[in-house]
Design an enzyme around this catalytic site. Structure first.
Site, PDB file in Angstrom:
ATOM      1  N   ASP A 162      15.711  11.067  51.535  1.00  0.00           N
ATOM      2  CA  ASP A 162      15.956  11.816  52.773  1.00  0.00           C
ATOM      3  C   ASP A 162      17.066  11.095  53.549  1.00  0.00           C
ATOM      4  OD1 ASP A 162      14.233  13.874  54.756  1.00  0.00           O
ATOM      5  OD2 ASP A 162      15.330  12.313  55.846  1.00  0.00           O
ATOM      6  N   HIS A 209       8.285   9.868  58.620  1.00  0.00           N
ATOM      7  CA  HIS A 209       8.443   9.168  59.911  1.00  0.00           C
ATOM      8  C   HIS A 209       7.109   8.790  60.543  1.00  0.00           C
ATOM      9  CE1 HIS A 209      12.713   9.720  59.898  1.00  0.00           C
ATOM     10  NE2 HIS A 209      12.658  11.037  59.971  1.00  0.00           N
ATOM     11  N   HIS A 263      17.340  10.496  56.574  1.00  0.00           N
ATOM     12  CA  HIS A 263      16.799   9.621  57.621  1.00  0.00           C
ATOM     13  C   HIS A 263      15.958   8.514  56.990  1.00  0.00           C
ATOM     14  CE1 HIS A 263      17.327  13.658  59.505  1.00  0.00           C
ATOM     15  NE2 HIS A 263      17.889  12.928  60.452  1.00  0.00           N
ATOM     16  N   ASP A 288      18.255  16.600  53.358  1.00  0.00           N
ATOM     17  CA  ASP A 288      19.162  16.672  54.506  1.00  0.00           C
ATOM     18  C   ASP A 288      20.381  15.763  54.375  1.00  0.00           C
ATOM     19  OD1 ASP A 288      17.386  14.591  54.684  1.00  0.00           O
ATOM     20  OD2 ASP A 288      16.592  15.124  56.655  1.00  0.00           O
TER      21      ASP A 288
HETATM   22 ZN   LIG Z   1      15.337  13.706  57.266  1.00  0.00          ZN
END
Ligand SMILES: [Zn+2]
Length: 309
Positions: free
Chosen positions: A162, A125, A164, A246
């Site tokens: 991931d 991120h 996200h 995740d």
């Molecule tokens: Zn994540």
């Protein structure tokens, strides 16, 4: 051939507030899992600190210096609403970037076939000039740039499973035709980027958003049809995995329904590809994964597969 594992106890000294999902216990769980007898063939190496010049491969110097100056002597300091620094954070993130770079060095020189960095906090991120989503330095991006500048890699692919979207990698490589960034992720979900239509200036950003509730079959179909197909055209000299776990069904931060075996499948796909196209060179860096059992099972399946090389 062998698999290299990068780790360091300093990763436990990045503290987050009580109840924060990105916590030292994540790495304790991973270390416990990788202590099993089946993982004894791993070459284990302590992560070194990346120097500022290396971190500046993906971030402007002013940003790196601002992070260095923000590090507190005591207590916690908030960088954004869910990203905090503790006194141990700076060393943890410098070693996290360093581990990714060491992994690239060992794989690009042929010392090992592939490598996994079991460090925290995650990195995907982190944008060029913005720490967010638990992330400070973008380890996968630094690794890709290091492979290019130090080892002459022409094209590098970063594959991110991931749950996200890795807005940081997308930001850093948006206008770069030499780095492919491809991601499967739940959408809608934090950070909100990663729509199909986001393709970069040179069509080297590949987003495969998945609806909440999607399971392994949907994931595999998207991975195959969107990511593997594009990878064949791109022809990378190195494959880097942003390995977040995740998307596991147990994870509390998202709603995909993957099982550990799905991560093993994706690992195998990328290894087979790398074997055909770039000497089997694969570097994997840990990103998210917040249920300790789901994380442990998934890391075991991932690393076990890497060791099949
Ligand atoms: Zn994540």
């Amino acid at each position: 051939m062998t698999t290299l594992l990068l780790h360091h106890p300093a990763t436990l000294e990045h503290k987050t507030p009580t109840g924060h999902p990105e916590r030292p216990d994540r790495i304790r769980a991973v270390e416990r899992t990788l202590a099993a007898e089946e993982f004894t063939p791993l070459i284990r190496r302590l992560a070194e600190k990346a120097d500022t010049d290396t971190i500046c491969l993906a971030h402007p110097r002013a940003y790196v210096e601002a992070i260095q100056e923000a590090a507190p002597d005591t207590g916690l300091v908030g960088i954004d609403s869910d990203t905090v620094m503790s006194p141990g954070t700076l060393e943890a993130i410098e070693r996290g970037a360093g581990a990714a770079v060491q992994a690239v060095d060992a794989v690009m020189t042929g010392e090992v076939q592939n490598a996994f960095s079991a460090m925290r906090p995650p990195g995907h991120h982190a944008e060029r000039t913005k720490a967010m989503g638990f992330c400070f330095y973008n380890n996968a991006a630094i690794a890709a740039r290091h492979a290019q500048t130090k080892h002459g890699a022409g094209h590098v692919a970063i594959i991110d499973w991931d749950v996200h979207h890795g807005n940081g990698c997308q930001d850093i490589f948006w206008a770069d035709k030499t780095v492919l960034y491809a991601s499967t992720h739940q959408m809608p979900l934090y950070p909100g980027t990663g729509a199909l239509s986001e393709r970069g200036d040179f069509d080297t950003i590949v987003n495969a958003p998945l609806r909440p509730g999607s399971g392994g079959e949907t994931f595999r179909e998207a991975f195959e049809s969107r990511i593997m197909a594009r990878l064949e055209d791109f022809g990378p000299d190195l494959v880097i995995i942003s390995a977040g776990f995740d998307a596991h069904w147990r994870d509390p931060l998202a709603n995909l329904r993957l099982e550990a075996e799905d991560f093993a499948w994706a690992t195998r796909k990328l290894m087979e590809f790398a074997g055909r196209h770039c000497g089997g060179r694969v570097v994997s860096v840990l990103e998210g994964g917040y249920d300790l059992q789901g994380l442990s099972d998934s890391v075991a399946a991932h690393v076990r597969t890497l060791m099949e090389a």
